[in-house]
Design a protein around this motif. Structure first.
Motif, PDB file in Angstrom:
ATOM      1  N   ALA A  81       0.834  -1.208   0.000  1.00 39.44           N
ATOM      2  CA  ALA A  81       0.000   0.000   0.000  1.00 39.44           C
ATOM      3  C   ALA A  81       0.867   1.256   0.000  1.00 39.44           C
ATOM      4  O   ALA A  81       0.539   2.244  -0.669  1.00 39.44           O
ATOM      5  CB  ALA A  81      -0.935  -0.015   1.208  1.00 39.44           C
ATOM      6  N   GLY A  82       1.979   1.227   0.736  1.00 36.07           N
ATOM      7  CA  GLY A  82       2.891   2.377   0.758  1.00 36.07           C
ATOM      8  C   GLY A  82       3.475   2.670  -0.607  1.00 36.07           C
ATOM      9  O   GLY A  82       3.634   3.837  -0.998  1.00 36.07           O
ATOM     10  N   MET A  83       3.777   1.634  -1.369  1.00 36.46           N
ATOM     11  CA  MET A  83       4.296   1.853  -2.723  1.00 36.46           C
ATOM     12  C   MET A  83       3.209   2.402  -3.640  1.00 36.46           C
ATOM     13  O   MET A  83       3.488   3.202  -4.536  1.00 36.46           O
ATOM     14  CB  MET A  83       4.888   0.568  -3.292  1.00 36.46           C
ATOM     15  CG  MET A  83       6.187   0.132  -2.613  1.00 36.46           C
ATOM     16  SD  MET A  83       7.566   1.308  -2.810  1.00 36.46           S
ATOM     17  CE  MET A  83       7.411   2.306  -1.329  1.00 36.46           C
ATOM     18  N   ASP A  84       1.938   2.030  -3.390  1.00 36.92           N
ATOM     19  CA  ASP A  84       0.835   2.635  -4.142  1.00 36.92           C
ATOM     20  C   ASP A  84       0.747   4.130  -3.844  1.00 36.92           C
ATOM     21  O   ASP A  84       0.577   4.946  -4.751  1.00 36.92           O
ATOM     22  CB  ASP A  84      -0.495   1.961  -3.798  1.00 36.92           C
ATOM     23  CG  ASP A  84      -0.656   0.596  -4.433  1.00 36.92           C
ATOM     24  OD1 ASP A  84      -0.127   0.382  -5.548  1.00 36.92           O
ATOM     25  OD2 ASP A  84      -1.318  -0.262  -3.824  1.00 36.92           O
ATOM     26  N   VAL A  85       0.866   4.478  -2.572  1.00 40.40           N
ATOM     27  CA  VAL A  85       0.826   5.897  -2.194  1.00 40.40           C
ATOM     28  C   VAL A  85       2.030   6.636  -2.776  1.00 40.40           C
ATOM     29  O   VAL A  85       1.904   7.773  -3.237  1.00 40.40           O
ATOM     30  CB  VAL A  85       0.752   6.053  -0.653  1.00 40.40           C
ATOM     31  CG1 VAL A  85       0.853   7.504  -0.235  1.00 40.40           C
ATOM     32  CG2 VAL A  85      -0.541   5.431  -0.135  1.00 40.40           C
ATOM     33  N   ALA A  86       3.184   5.988  -2.814  1.00 45.11           N
ATOM     34  CA  ALA A  86       4.360   6.604  -3.435  1.00 45.11           C
ATOM     35  C   ALA A  86       4.143   6.820  -4.933  1.00 45.11           C
ATOM     36  O   ALA A  86       4.577   7.835  -5.490  1.00 45.11           O
ATOM     37  CB  ALA A  86       5.606   5.745  -3.190  1.00 45.11           C
ATOM     38  N   MET A  87       3.450   5.892  -5.594  1.00 49.86           N
ATOM     39  CA  MET A  87       3.127   6.079  -7.008  1.00 49.86           C
ATOM     40  C   MET A  87       2.187   7.268  -7.184  1.00 49.86           C
ATOM     41  O   MET A  87       2.333   8.053  -8.126  1.00 49.86           O
ATOM     42  CB  MET A  87       2.485   4.815  -7.591  1.00 49.86           C
ATOM     43  CG  MET A  87       3.443   3.694  -7.881  1.00 49.86           C
ATOM     44  SD  MET A  87       4.690   4.082  -9.140  1.00 49.86           S
ATOM     45  CE  MET A  87       3.685   4.236 -10.590  1.00 49.86           C
ATOM     46  N   ILE A  88       1.227   7.406  -6.294  1.00 52.20           N
ATOM     47  CA  ILE A  88       0.318   8.553  -6.348  1.00 52.20           C
ATOM     48  C   ILE A  88       1.122   9.843  -6.210  1.00 52.20           C
ATOM     49  O   ILE A  88       0.925  10.797  -6.968  1.00 52.20           O
ATOM     50  CB  ILE A  88      -0.773   8.435  -5.257  1.00 52.20           C
ATOM     51  CG1 ILE A  88      -1.711   7.265  -5.586  1.00 52.20           C
ATOM     52  CG2 ILE A  88      -1.536   9.741  -5.103  1.00 52.20           C
ATOM     53  CD1 ILE A  88      -2.636   6.871  -4.451  1.00 52.20           C
ATOM     54  N   TRP A  89       2.041   9.873  -5.240  1.00 51.11           N
ATOM     55  CA  TRP A  89       2.891  11.046  -5.066  1.00 51.11           C
ATOM     56  C   TRP A  89       3.701  11.314  -6.336  1.00 51.11           C
ATOM     57  O   TRP A  89       3.775  12.446  -6.811  1.00 51.11           O
ATOM     58  CB  TRP A  89       3.818  10.875  -3.866  1.00 51.11           C
ATOM     59  CG  TRP A  89       4.943  11.864  -3.868  1.00 51.11           C
ATOM     60  CD1 TRP A  89       6.252  11.617  -4.161  1.00 51.11           C
ATOM     61  CD2 TRP A  89       4.857  13.268  -3.615  1.00 51.11           C
ATOM     62  NE1 TRP A  89       6.985  12.773  -4.099  1.00 51.11           N
ATOM     63  CE2 TRP A  89       6.153  13.808  -3.764  1.00 51.11           C
ATOM     64  CE3 TRP A  89       3.823  14.120  -3.273  1.00 51.11           C
ATOM     65  CZ2 TRP A  89       6.428  15.156  -3.581  1.00 51.11           C
ATOM     66  CZ3 TRP A  89       4.087  15.475  -3.093  1.00 51.11           C
ATOM     67  CH2 TRP A  89       5.376  15.976  -3.247  1.00 51.11           C
ATOM     68  N   MET A  90       4.309  10.283  -6.871  1.00 48.43           N
ATOM     69  CA  MET A  90       5.147  10.448  -8.055  1.00 48.43           C
ATOM     70  C   MET A  90       4.343  11.033  -9.219  1.00 48.43           C
ATOM     71  O   MET A  90       4.804  11.956  -9.898  1.00 48.43           O
ATOM     72  CB  MET A  90       5.764   9.114  -8.457  1.00 48.43           C
ATOM     73  CG  MET A  90       6.855   9.227  -9.505  1.00 48.43           C
ATOM     74  SD  MET A  90       7.552   7.641 -10.027  1.00 48.43           S
ATOM     75  CE  MET A  90       8.192   6.970  -8.524  1.00 48.43           C
ATOM     76  N   LEU A  91       3.160  10.524  -9.437  1.00 46.59           N
ATOM     77  CA  LEU A  91       2.325  11.012 -10.531  1.00 46.59           C
ATOM     78  C   LEU A  91       1.863  12.450 -10.302  1.00 46.59           C
ATOM     79  O   LEU A  91       1.901  13.279 -11.216  1.00 46.59           O
ATOM     80  CB  LEU A  91       1.106  10.101 -10.711  1.00 46.59           C
ATOM     81  CG  LEU A  91       1.394   8.751 -11.345  1.00 46.59           C
ATOM     82  CD1 LEU A  91       0.294   7.753 -11.007  1.00 46.59           C
ATOM     83  CD2 LEU A  91       1.563   8.910 -12.849  1.00 46.59           C
ATOM     84  N   ALA A  92       1.437  12.737  -9.080  1.00 49.51           N
ATOM     85  CA  ALA A  92       0.920  14.072  -8.781  1.00 49.51           C
ATOM     86  C   ALA A  92       2.027  15.121  -8.727  1.00 49.51           C
ATOM     87  O   ALA A  92       1.827  16.269  -9.129  1.00 49.51           O
ATOM     88  CB  ALA A  92       0.157  14.048  -7.457  1.00 49.51           C
TER      89      ALA A  92
END
Length: 179
Positions: A81-92
């Motif tokens: 889940a943390g890597m999903d949130v990191a992907m969200i951060w990266m995209l945004a």
């Protein structure tokens, strides 16, 4: 042993995928998105669609977390889940983090700054650098966790190693986005 039963249980009507299948789908989508990001900077609706996908994937892991009783297995799920949130951060954050590149960086032809500075690169805000370093640290910790799991667990060693490599790749991409 009870955890193994939870992980291998049959898929119910209200859960279309098993926990392991969901994690596999999660990493397949994440891999494709990271490869795409290495070549082009996605913006607008495409970026927001990916953000929505990763938010859904992160939230979809919550029921598995509630079913899991062992600390190591819970840490596994938190790391996904943390890597999903990191992907969200990266995209945004990609346009903000790469603002110093101006129009000559990745995705040439796009203005990463988003402002009207006459084409001159804009410096990355300090808050964005700080948040990015937090996500780099999260990705490094996740890579180390999965490396540890690959050496201590008797099951899924190749999966653990692949998760470690993906987390290390994410840390590297995050660092390169605002170097």
């Amino acid at each position: 042993m009870a955890d193994l039963v939870v992980r291998r249980r049959a898929v119910s009507r209200d859960q279309p995928f098993s926990d392991e299948e969901l994690i596999g789908i999660n990493h397949g989508v994440m891999s494709a998105a990271m490869i795409l990001m290495a070549w082009v900077m996605v913006e607008g609706a495409v970026a927001w669609a990916q953000i929505a996908v990763f938010a859904i994937l992160a939230l979809a892991l919550l029921p598995a977390y509630r079913r899991t009783r062992h600390a190591a297995d819970r840490t596994d799920l938190i790391s996904h889940a943390g890597m999903d949130v990191a992907m969200i951060w990266m995209l945004a954050a990609m346009p903000t983090l790469m603002s110093e590149l101006g129009t000559g960086g990745a995705g040439a032809g796009h203005s990463h700054g988003g402002g009207s500075s006459g084409g001159a690169p804009m410096p990355t805000p300090a808050w964005a650098d700080t948040v990015n370093i937090v996500f780099v640290a999260l990705a490094v910790a996740t890579a180390l966790w999965w490396l540890y799991r690959s050496t201590t667990s008797s099951r899924h060693r190749v999966h653990s190693l692949s998760y470690s490599v993906m987390a290390a790749g994410m840390a590297t991409m995050l660092l390169l986005m605002n170097v």
